[in-house]
Design an enzyme around this catalytic site. Structure first.
Site, PDB file in Angstrom:
ATOM      1  N   ASP A  16       1.105  -1.323  -0.049  1.00  0.00           N
ATOM      2  CA  ASP A  16       0.155  -0.247   0.001  1.00  0.00           C
ATOM      3  C   ASP A  16       0.602   1.274   0.105  1.00  0.00           C
ATOM      4  OD1 ASP A  16       0.708  -0.897   2.364  1.00  0.00           O
ATOM      5  OD2 ASP A  16      -1.039  -0.346   3.598  1.00  0.00           O
TER       6      ASP A  16
ATOM      7  N   ASP B 130       1.846  -7.500 -10.243  1.00  0.00           N
ATOM      8  CA  ASP B 130       0.806  -6.882 -11.474  1.00  0.00           C
ATOM      9  C   ASP B 130       0.338  -5.578 -11.159  1.00  0.00           C
ATOM     10  OD1 ASP B 130      -1.006  -7.486 -13.198  1.00  0.00           O
ATOM     11  OD2 ASP B 130      -2.582  -7.525 -11.746  1.00  0.00           O
TER      12      ASP B 130
END
Ligand code: IPM
Ligand code: MG
Length: 334
Positions: free
Chosen positions: A199, A223
């Site tokens: 994050d 990804d």
């Protein structure tokens, strides 16, 4: 490939994804699987489906790509992210100048492949109530060790720095990930290792992009990171990738999907696919000179201010085929 006049390589074509489905009823036909097994390297056109209006539980073209990655054991996914001076990004270009990051994504395990992976009915007193989707995020010590060694060896040939990205404050698979990466780091005293959570990783990188070198992560986080870091290059249409197996075979594909909204418009940026071919020549056939010719031709075309619409900042742009022709003609003159 014609522009490079490479005669040692035999090129064959086969279908995957929606076109394969339309003609054979399978997203990954047996004929393609056989051809892949007989090849040293595969250059893949993007796959993907338009799911904005049609999210289904049925297998789509992506399943073919995932099967292919597994079939080829392509667990080492290299996603180089570079800044090009001649592309204006949505981020202050001065900060990005010289940025050269290698996202190293584990590609054949993690939540993409962990079992169980199902949609099941939930029951209340024998009555089916609703559906529940289940994915499983798993990493074994040996999987992490293998990809970590690749990261440290890659870093040794670069700026000797690794940021490993996980979510070890919450996920058990990430705890194993982090401790194994740390263990492997002990054999590479010349390489500096950092860890960060997914994050906050992109924010940390974009605050000081030139400081970063190899960014190592698992399948899902890699990804996410590679798409987000396309900010550095100005567009997802600029990012190539190589997926290497420990068996020496290579799968090469753009980082982006198929962009269904651009179908038949001749507008898509072909550079990610073209740079993926350069990676193929470099990693599978050790044709470093030819690979560099492609990389240099791309830089030159951009410098001459030819851009596809995604990197043109609203100014005049060239089509997909024009961009391809321009790069090929520059290669011929280099
Ligand atoms: C990628 C793509 C694929 C992935 C999709 C098309 C399955 O997003 O290569 O990054 O999620 O791996
Ligand atoms: Mg992606």
């Amino acid at each position: 490939m014609n522009a490079l006049t490479i005669r040692q390589i035999t090129i064959k074509e086969s279908l995957i994804g929606r076109t394969a489905f339309e003609s054979t009823g399978s997203f990954l036909p047996v004929s393609t699987v056989n051809m892949v097994k007989a090849s040293d390297a595969v250059l893949l056109g993007s796959v993907g489906a338009n799911r904005t209006t049609d999210i289904t539980y049925y297998p789509g073209p992506e399943t073919a790509l995932l099967k292919l990655r597994k079939l080829m054991s392509s667990s080492i996914n290299l996603r180089p992210i570079k800044h090009y001076d001649s592309i204006n990004t949505s981020f202050p270009n001065d900060n990005l100048k010289g940025t050269d990051i290698l996202v190293l994504r584990e590609l054949t395990s993690g939540i993409y492949f962990g079992k169980p992976k199902i949609v099941r009915k939930t029951y209340a007193q024998t009555k089916a109530t609703s559906l529940e989707g289940v994915d499983t995020m798993k990493y074994s010590e040996s999987e992490v060790r293998s990809i970590a060694h690749v990261a440290f060896k890659s870093a040794r040939n670069r700026k000797k720095k690794i940021l490993s990205v996980d979510k070890a404050n919450v996920l058990e698979s990430s705890k194993v990930w982090r401790s194994m990466v740390l263990e492997v780091s002990k054999s590479y005293n010349d390489v500096r290792l950092w860890n960060n959570y997914i994050d906050s990783a992109v924010i940390e990188i974009l605050a000081n992009p030139r400081e970063f070198d190899v960014v190592l992560s698992g399948n899902l986080f890699g990804d996410i990171l590679s798409d987000q870091l396309s900010i550095v290059s100005g567009s997802l249409g600029m990012l190539p990738s190589a997926s290497l197996g420990f068996n020496g075979k290579g799968l090469y594909e753009p980082v982006h999907g198929s962009a269904p909204s651009l179908t038949h418009k001749n507008l898509a940026n072909p550079i990610a696919a073209i740079l993926s071919l350069a990676m193929l020549l470099r990693y599978s056939f050790h044709l470093n000179k030819q690979a560099s010719m492609i990389d240099n031709a791309v830089v030159s075309v951009l410098k001459r201010n030819y851009k596809t619409s995604d990197i043109s900042n609203g100014k005049r742009y060239v089509s997909t085929s024009e961009m391809g022709d321009l790069i090929a003609s520059l290669i011929r003159t280099i």
